[in-house]
Structure formats: structure tokens, C-alpha cells
Write a protein that holds these residues in place. Structure first.
Motif, mmCIF file in Angstrom:
data_model
loop_
_atom_site.group_PDB
_atom_site.id
_atom_site.type_symbol
_atom_site.label_atom_id
_atom_site.label_comp_id
_atom_site.label_asym_id
_atom_site.label_seq_id
_atom_site.Cartn_x
_atom_site.Cartn_y
_atom_site.Cartn_z
ATOM 1 N N VAL A 62 0.869 -1.183 0.000
ATOM 2 C CA VAL A 62 0.000 0.000 0.000
ATOM 3 C C VAL A 62 0.903 1.230 0.000
ATOM 4 C CG1 VAL A 62 -1.860 1.221 1.164
ATOM 5 C CG2 VAL A 62 -1.700 -1.276 1.343
ATOM 6 N N GLY A 63 0.914 1.981 -1.093
ATOM 7 C CA GLY A 63 1.744 3.178 -1.191
ATOM 8 C C GLY A 63 2.950 2.933 -2.084
ATOM 9 N N ILE A 77 8.984 5.981 -2.466
ATOM 10 C CA ILE A 77 10.286 5.311 -2.558
ATOM 11 C C ILE A 77 10.312 4.044 -1.703
ATOM 12 C CG2 ILE A 77 12.749 5.568 -1.986
ATOM 13 C CD1 ILE A 77 11.800 7.023 -4.590
ATOM 14 N N GLY A 87 7.741 2.033 -0.771
ATOM 15 C CA GLY A 87 6.928 0.986 -1.394
ATOM 16 C C GLY A 87 7.620 0.413 -2.624
ATOM 17 N N LEU A 116 -2.620 5.892 -4.591
ATOM 18 C CA LEU A 116 -3.797 6.710 -4.925
ATOM 19 C C LEU A 116 -3.539 7.732 -6.029
ATOM 20 C CD1 LEU A 116 -3.217 9.601 -3.366
ATOM 21 C CD2 LEU A 116 -4.290 8.462 -1.448
ATOM 22 N N HIS A 162 14.599 16.569 -4.878
ATOM 23 C CA HIS A 162 15.398 16.901 -6.059
ATOM 24 C C HIS A 162 16.857 16.481 -5.981
ATOM 25 C CE1 HIS A 162 15.737 20.281 -3.355
ATOM 26 N NE2 HIS A 162 16.801 20.706 -3.990
ATOM 27 N N SER A 179 -7.073 4.320 -4.313
ATOM 28 C CA SER A 179 -7.005 4.828 -2.939
ATOM 29 C C SER A 179 -7.425 3.714 -2.000
ATOM 30 C CB SER A 179 -7.952 6.023 -2.773
ATOM 31 O OG SER A 179 -7.602 7.016 -3.710
ATOM 32 N N TRP A 211 4.097 21.178 2.665
ATOM 33 C CA TRP A 211 5.064 21.795 1.747
ATOM 34 C C TRP A 211 4.356 22.247 0.477
ATOM 35 C CZ3 TRP A 211 10.804 21.318 1.063
ATOM 36 C CH2 TRP A 211 11.463 21.006 2.254
ATOM 37 N N PHE A 224 1.677 19.449 -0.785
ATOM 38 C CA PHE A 224 1.783 18.208 0.003
ATOM 39 C C PHE A 224 1.296 18.557 1.408
ATOM 40 C CE2 PHE A 224 5.244 18.228 -3.103
ATOM 41 C CZ PHE A 224 5.221 16.947 -3.632
ATOM 42 N N MET A 262 6.138 15.596 5.160
ATOM 43 C CA MET A 262 7.183 14.812 5.845
ATOM 44 C C MET A 262 7.024 14.935 7.355
ATOM 45 S SD MET A 262 10.531 17.145 5.133
ATOM 46 C CE MET A 262 10.557 17.010 3.369
ATOM 47 N N HIS A 278 8.228 3.024 5.494
ATOM 48 C CA HIS A 278 8.057 4.429 5.098
ATOM 49 C C HIS A 278 9.183 5.211 5.742
ATOM 50 C CE1 HIS A 278 6.290 8.494 4.790
ATOM 51 N NE2 HIS A 278 5.682 8.003 3.729
ATOM 52 N N GLU A 299 17.345 8.085 1.516
ATOM 53 C CA GLU A 299 18.064 6.930 2.085
ATOM 54 C C GLU A 299 17.209 6.204 3.124
ATOM 55 O OE1 GLU A 299 19.100 10.039 1.753
ATOM 56 O OE2 GLU A 299 21.282 10.219 1.856
ATOM 57 N N ALA A 306 13.852 6.246 3.347
ATOM 58 C CA ALA A 306 12.687 5.616 2.710
ATOM 59 C C ALA A 306 13.116 4.335 1.996
ATOM 60 C CB ALA A 306 12.058 6.601 1.715
HETATM 61 C C1 LIG Z 1 8.796 18.906 -1.363
HETATM 62 C C2 LIG Z 1 9.711 17.821 -0.891
HETATM 63 C C3 LIG Z 1 11.069 17.862 -1.191
HETATM 64 C C4 LIG Z 1 11.904 16.838 -0.769
HETATM 65 N N1 LIG Z 1 13.222 16.883 -1.134
HETATM 66 C C5 LIG Z 1 14.018 15.830 -0.851
HETATM 67 C C6 LIG Z 1 15.321 15.753 -1.412
HETATM 68 O O1 LIG Z 1 15.736 16.629 -2.172
HETATM 69 N N2 LIG Z 1 16.090 14.666 -1.106
HETATM 70 C C7 LIG Z 1 15.628 13.667 -0.298
HETATM 71 O O2 LIG Z 1 16.358 12.695 -0.039
HETATM 72 N N3 LIG Z 1 14.390 13.708 0.228
HETATM 73 C C8 LIG Z 1 13.573 14.749 -0.045
HETATM 74 N N4 LIG Z 1 12.293 14.767 0.415
HETATM 75 C C9 LIG Z 1 11.855 13.669 1.289
HETATM 76 C C10 LIG Z 1 11.087 12.575 0.549
HETATM 77 O O3 LIG Z 1 9.874 12.565 1.199
HETATM 78 C C11 LIG Z 1 11.775 11.215 0.631
HETATM 79 O O4 LIG Z 1 13.002 11.316 -0.072
HETATM 80 C C12 LIG Z 1 10.997 10.040 0.029
HETATM 81 O O5 LIG Z 1 10.511 10.347 -1.234
HETATM 82 C C13 LIG Z 1 9.860 9.539 0.942
HETATM 83 O O6 LIG Z 1 9.364 8.314 0.411
HETATM 84 P P1 LIG Z 1 8.314 7.434 1.199
HETATM 85 O O7 LIG Z 1 8.005 6.245 0.354
HETATM 86 O O8 LIG Z 1 8.780 7.163 2.563
HETATM 87 O O9 LIG Z 1 7.018 8.339 1.361
HETATM 88 P P2 LIG Z 1 5.964 9.031 0.399
HETATM 89 O O10 LIG Z 1 6.626 9.728 -0.684
HETATM 90 O O11 LIG Z 1 5.102 9.778 1.380
HETATM 91 O O12 LIG Z 1 5.106 7.835 -0.219
HETATM 92 C C14 LIG Z 1 3.871 7.376 0.305
HETATM 93 C C15 LIG Z 1 2.983 6.949 -0.839
HETATM 94 O O13 LIG Z 1 1.756 6.463 -0.304
HETATM 95 C C16 LIG Z 1 0.696 6.873 -1.153
HETATM 96 N N5 LIG Z 1 -0.542 6.853 -0.369
HETATM 97 C C17 LIG Z 1 -0.873 7.617 0.685
HETATM 98 N N6 LIG Z 1 -2.099 7.270 1.133
HETATM 99 C C18 LIG Z 1 -2.535 6.272 0.350
HETATM 100 C C19 LIG Z 1 -3.734 5.502 0.316
HETATM 101 N N7 LIG Z 1 -4.724 5.678 1.201
HETATM 102 N N8 LIG Z 1 -3.866 4.569 -0.666
HETATM 103 C C20 LIG Z 1 -2.867 4.351 -1.568
HETATM 104 N N9 LIG Z 1 -1.717 5.061 -1.561
HETATM 105 C C21 LIG Z 1 -1.555 5.992 -0.610
HETATM 106 C C22 LIG Z 1 1.116 8.275 -1.585
HETATM 107 O O14 LIG Z 1 0.448 8.680 -2.765
HETATM 108 C C23 LIG Z 1 2.627 8.083 -1.800
HETATM 109 O O15 LIG Z 1 2.927 7.704 -3.119
HETATM 110 C C24 LIG Z 1 11.402 15.773 0.012
HETATM 111 C C25 LIG Z 1 10.045 15.733 0.337
HETATM 112 C C26 LIG Z 1 9.201 16.734 -0.115
HETATM 113 C C27 LIG Z 1 7.741 16.666 0.219
#
Ligand SMILES: Cc1cc2nc3c(=O)[nH]c(=O)nc-3n(C[C@H](O)[C@H](O)[C@H](O)COP(=O)(O)OP(=O)(O)OC[C@H]3O[C@@H](n4cnc5c(N)ncnc54)[C@H](O)[C@@H]3O)c2cc1C
Length: 526
Positions: free
Chosen positions: A67-68, A71, A73, A93, A116, A308, A371, A470, A474, A501, A511, A513
Motif C-alpha cells: 500500500v503506497g 520510494i 513501497g 492513490l 530533487h 485509494s 510543503w 503536500f 514529511m 516508510h 536513504e 525511505a
Molecule cells: C517537497 C519535498 C522535497 C523533498 N526533497 C528531498 C530531497 O531533495 N532529497 C531527499 O532525499 N528527500 C527529499 N524529500 C523527502 C522525501 O519525502 C523522501 O526522499 C521520500 O521520497 C519519501 O518516500 P516514502 O516512500 O517514505 O514516502 P511518500 O513519498 O510519502 O510515499 C507514500 C505513498 O503512499 C501513497 N498513499 C498515501 N495514502 C494512500 C492511500 N490511502 N492509498 C494508496 N496510496 C496511498 C502516496 O500517494 C505516496 O505515493 C522531500 C520531500 C518533499 C515533500
């Protein structure tokens, strides 16, 4: 690469005229500004707030449902398929996977929507290094790692607008003996923390000791005060770093987090320190979207976007998921032997019909920063202001905004192109509602007002602004988060439901994630 402004150098007289026209509010006959909201669909996430629909619709099965598709997932799906587990489904979603690390296209060119860059990983980020080798970003040669030049951030890298001019680097210049002394003292304290306590990226590779717990129990600003590190310029810089990585100021994050920012990588180097090495950074025109696209590519048969997830419950024959198919506007049911919750912790706590105590407690402890990111397409290059030429990353001293990156900086296309900038804003939680309710025009003005401070000619040259919001971008490593028993329990959870996550580290970077996702795959029991 030629600085963008060098392509059309304005005469001093024309520059003065343009600045005075802008100052008087006259922008000539520029066509109306184009743009809109892109990238995220808040209404999809907010389906969780309402009553779930009746469990109905098509019924689908997979051995493992993730689910999700952020990075974490994606990393988990990659790890499972590499282990020969093919019967997996990844549900997200949004209309594309990648979560906060997705790219966008504007004016026919790629640009980031969120994340980025990725600092070149150290030895402890084994899973990330393995990925980068596989993607051809790194290679091992004679026992050393070599990085592909085209993915390393080109020079010039960073500049700061301070005292009316651009200067190289983001650290305010150490003009007074007092500031120089404070820089040196902070560098010594970071080195001491590195040596005595130990920090790592990802954080799970460092020990967690009483010293870490003590740092985690206080806020960074108070810790700095106690260390006598009160110089305004040093404090602005440290606030900027905390906002950039954690979405909150030094007063909002723990002393552990404030030190981890520096100590987990190359430390802090006072200006004039000859041992200072510039930390190499990997970046792409579409930001870390380049990475998420490449991780997703071999998984595409298993990815289901526009799904979703509304409910996850343990049933008689396996784990049952109720989802909403956003394209069909209808419910859908899934059944799996095991589920990976790769969603933010507060969402996982809402999705699970019977969340375990650790999940409930972690969700109650975590807070999230909203953000806003903005991609700005300009009709023509910006005018010069004194100091450094355009760099990849430009920040204004004194602001709470995070500056902008030049999305064309890494482009290998030699032709002149209109500028494309990506600006970043970590907002206080109090502005989350406004971010959702206020119009695109309101926030486009907010963005241009900020950028016009360093570029008065920008508003008149803007062609289009695409904004991405967003709401819960975070998790903030506030005091007590990283060291909480609840997070430790989620990190250790093994069985038919596991968690993956960046939130599991208490803060969000690539790193964390990626490692959380790769390790979750190993804790799944079918
Ligand atoms: C604006 C911004 C800039 C950033 N810049 C950097 C950077 O330059 N370098 C860096 O290393 N990190 C950066 N980050 C941090 C970034 O969050 C992490 O690098 C990483 O992408 C997080 O991945 P994640 O899988 O943990 O979480 P998320 O990216 O939060 O992934 C969660 C996923 O779950 C999905 N989801 C949520 N609810 C549901 C649901 N009910 N059903 C189905 N799907 C669902 C979402 O759509 C999403 O795709 C930045 C973050 C933001 C917001």
C-alpha cells in the motif's frame, strides 16, 4: 555551462528601466499568467475522512499487496521481485508512483515535483548504493566507487543572496571574529558528536545510546542556546538546514536531528577549514523522479495507480483491502496473504481496522510539515544582480523560504532554452488548511512575491507556474520522536503486516525511505 543570464546580457540602462518599471507596478502588456495545481489530489487522500463505501466491486488477489508507491513501497517491491516473489501488487492513490519523489514536465522539459537531490551515499547506505550501481549511476573500480559525472551536480552548485549580493555557498560569510568563533565551535561540537556518540545515514545503522536519547529529549534551538551558539547568522543557517531536511525550524526539531543533519554525513566545516570537502550531490532535471521512474519501470505490470486504499483488515482467508478505483469511480476489493504498509504512519493508523498499539502511539507522536513546490517557466532569462552567477541552488538570507533550483542545470541540451525554476516552501502546520483552501492565484502570488525579492524582474517574465501541495509532506523529528519505543516496534514488526516508510526514521529523506522499504521485504512472513 553558460550562466543563463549571460545568454541575453541586458545593458545597464535597460536593466535600470526594467527594475524601475517593476518597482512602479507596471509590467507592460505581458499575457496573463498560466498554471494550476499539479501532482497531488488531496480529495483522494481525504476519502479516508468519510464513511467507507460498501465492500463491493471487482475482487482481486495477490500474495503480497504493497500500500503506497513512494520510494519505500517501490524499494520493497523491488526487493521482493529480486527474491523471486512475482505475485505482488503495489497500489497508490495518485496517477503515478514515486510519492514525494516524482517529476513533472513544464514547457516540454522535466522538472522536480518534490525531492530533487541525493547526497552521494556513504558505506552505511548499502541498499541505496546497490541500487545506484544497478542503475549505472555508480560503478566499482579498483576497490573504489566512481560516480557517473553526468549525474553529479554540475558546478556552480549553491549561492546565497546576502547584504545585497550573491555569494558562493549557503553559509553566511564569517565577517566578524565572533561569528568565525561560533562556526568553529559548532564544527567542533559536531565532530565530537560524530566521534563520541556515532551517527549514520540511514540512522538505523548507528547505535542508539543514552547520549542519543539525551539529545533526542531536547530541542535543537535550546541545545544551541546552551552551547552559546546564538549568532544571528549561524542560527539563520541552521534554521534553514532544519527546514530544508525536516520541514521545521531548529526550535521544532530535536538536538539529535539537528546534529544528525551534519554528523551523519560529512560534518560541519567552518569557513576557511582547508580539510572541508564539498559533499558531492546526485541530481537530475526531474529531481529524484529520475530514480523513482527507474525503480518503477521493471515493476510496471504490478503497479496499480489511481487506487485509494480505504481499509485494511485481517479476514478469515487472508488480509482484505477495500480500495477506491479513481478512474472507474467505484470500489474494488483485494485479498492478500501479506501486506506492506508503505504509507505515512498517520495514514497506516487510519487504514488498519485494528491498528496495533505501537502504530497508534507512533501516529499520535508524529507531526507533519505541509510543503508547497512551484515550477516556474520564464519567457526569458533573469537579470544579473551583483555577485555569483546563477547556480543550481539559490537561497535568500533571512527568509523562511527554501530558495529555488534551476531545473535546467543538469540538462545536456546545448541550445538556449527559457529558464525553468523549482522553488520550495516548508510551511508551518497552521498553514495546512490555507494550502488546501486558498486558490492557485493566491499561492502563485505568494511564490512570486518571495522570488521577486531577489529577482525584481521575475514577475514580468513569468509565463506559467505549476504548483504542487503536500498537506503532510514529511514527519518532523520533534523531541522524543526518533527515540520512541513505538517507532522502534514498527521498525521491528515482522509477520503478515509490516511497515515501510521514511516516517519509521522519524524524518524523511531518500536513504531512509529506500532502506525502510528494502528491509521491510525481509520481515514479511507469508
Ligand atoms: C517537497 C519535498 C522535497 C523533498 N526533497 C528531498 C530531497 O531533495 N532529497 C531527499 O532525499 N528527500 C527529499 N524529500 C523527502 C522525501 O519525502 C523522501 O526522499 C521520500 O521520497 C519519501 O518516500 P516514502 O516512500 O517514505 O514516502 P511518500 O513519498 O510519502 O510515499 C507514500 C505513498 O503512499 C501513497 N498513499 C498515501 N495514502 C494512500 C492511500 N490511502 N492509498 C494508496 N496510496 C496511498 C502516496 O500517494 C505516496 O505515493 C522531500 C520531500 C518533499 C515533500
Amino acid at each position: 555551462m553558460l550562466p543563463l543570464t549571460a545568454l541575453f546580457p541586458p545593458s545597464p540602462a535597460r536593466r535600470a528601466l526594467l527594475i524601475s518599471l517593476l518597482a512602479s507596478g507596471c509590467s507592460g502588456d505581458a499575457p496573463a499568467l498560466q498554471g494550476g495545481w499539479v501532482g497531488t489530489h488531496p480529495e483522494r487522500g481525504h476519502r479516508l475522512r468519510g464513511e467507507p463505501p460498501r465492500a463491493d466491486g471487482p475482487f482481486r488477489k495477490a500474495s503480497v499487496v504493497i500500500v503506497g508507491g513512494g520510494i519505500a513501497g517501490l524499494a520493497c517491491a523491488r526487493a521482493l521481485t529480486r527474491r523471486g516473489m512475482d505475485d505482488i501488487a503495489l497500489l497508490d492513490l495518485e496517477d503515478a508512483v514515486g510519492g514525494n519523489s516524482r517529476g513533472h514536465t513544464l514547457g516540454g522539459a522535466p522538472c522536480p515535483l518534490g525531492a530533487h537531490y541525493l547526497p552521494v551515499p556513504g558505506d552505511q547506505a548499502r541498499e541505496v548504493s546497490e541500487l545506484l550501481h544497478d542503475l549505472g549511476v555508480a560503478r566499482s573500480h579498483l576497490g573504489r566507487t566512481e560516480w557517473a559525472e553526468r549525474h553529479l551536480c554540475h558546478s556552480p552548485q549553491e549561492r546565497l543572496f546576502i547584504d545585497g549580493a550573491w555569494q558562493e555557498g549557503l553559509l553566511p560569510p564569517a565577517e566578524t571574529p565572533a561569528l568565525r568563533a561560533q562556526y568553529r565551535r559548532f564544527a567542533a561540537l559536531v565532530a565530537e558528536a560524530q566521534r563520541d556518540a556515532g551517527f549514520a545515514m540511514p540512522t538505523r545503522r548507528a547505535p542508539w545510546t543514552a547520549a542519543h536519547q539525551a539529545l533526542d529529549s531536547q530541542n535543537f534551538a535550546a541545545w544551541l542556546d546552551r552551547a552559546g551558539l546564538t549568532d544571528e547568522r549561524l542560527r539563520w543557517y541552521l534554521d534553514y538546514c532544519c527546514r530544508d531536511d525536516f520541514g521545521a525550524s531548529a526550535a521544532g526539531v530535536s538536538a539529535w536531528a539537528g546534529l544528525h543533519y551534519f554528523a551523519s554525513r560529512h560534518g560541519f566545516h567552518a569557513p576557511g577549514d582547508d580539510t572541508a570537502e564539498r559533499e558531492p550531490v546526485l541530481t537530475w532535471p526531474q529531481g529524484n523522479g529520475w530514480l523513482s521512474e527507474r525503480i518503477a519501470e521493471p515493476l510496471r505490470q504490478r503497479i496499480h495507480h489511481g487506487r485509494s486504499v480505504l481499509r485494511v483488515s485481517e479476514g478469515k482467508h487472508g488480509i482484505e483491502l477495500l480500495t477506491w478505483d479513481e478512474t472507474a469511480a467505484a470500489p474494488e476489493r483485494w485479498q492478500a496473504q501479506a501486506v506492506v504498509m508503505a504509507t505515512p504512519v498517520f495514514i497506516s493508523a487510519r487504514l488498519l481496522a485494528t491498528p496495533p498499539d505501537a502504530l497508534r502511539q507512533a501516529a499520535a507522536r508524529l507531526s507533519y510539515a505541509p510543503w508547497l513546490t512551484a515550477n516556474l517557466l520564464l519567457r526569458e532569462p533573469l537579470l544579473h544582480r551583483p555577485g555569483m552567477p546563477p547556480a543550481w541552488d539559490s537561497v535568500r538570507y533571512g527568509t523562511t523560504a527554501l530558495g529555488y533550483v534551476d531545473a535546467r542545470h543538469q540538462s545536456l541540451d546545448p541550445g538556449p532554452k527559457p529558464p525553468l525554476l523549482t522553488a520550495y516552501f516548508a510551511l508551518p502546520a497552521a498553514q495546512r488548511g490555507e494550502l488546501l483552501r486558498q486558490s492557485w492565484q493566491h499561492w502563485a502570488k505568494f511564490v512570486t512575491d518571495e522570488l521577486a525579492q531577489t529577482h525584481p524582474d521575475l514577475p514580468a517574465k513569468l509565463e506559467r507556474i505549476d504548483l504542487c501541495r503536500f498537506g503532510h509532506a514529511m514527519s518532523i523529528p520533534a523531541p522524543g520522536v526518533r527515540g520512541s519505543d513505538a517507532l522502534a516496534a514498527l521498525n521491528a514488526a515482522a509477520g503478515r503486516i509490516v511497515y515501510a516508510h521514511a516516517d519509521l526514521a522519524g524524518y524523511s529523506v531518500f536513504e531512509e525511505a529506500y532502506t525502510a522499504g528494502a528491509l521491510a521485504a525481509a520481515r514479511l512472513r507469508l
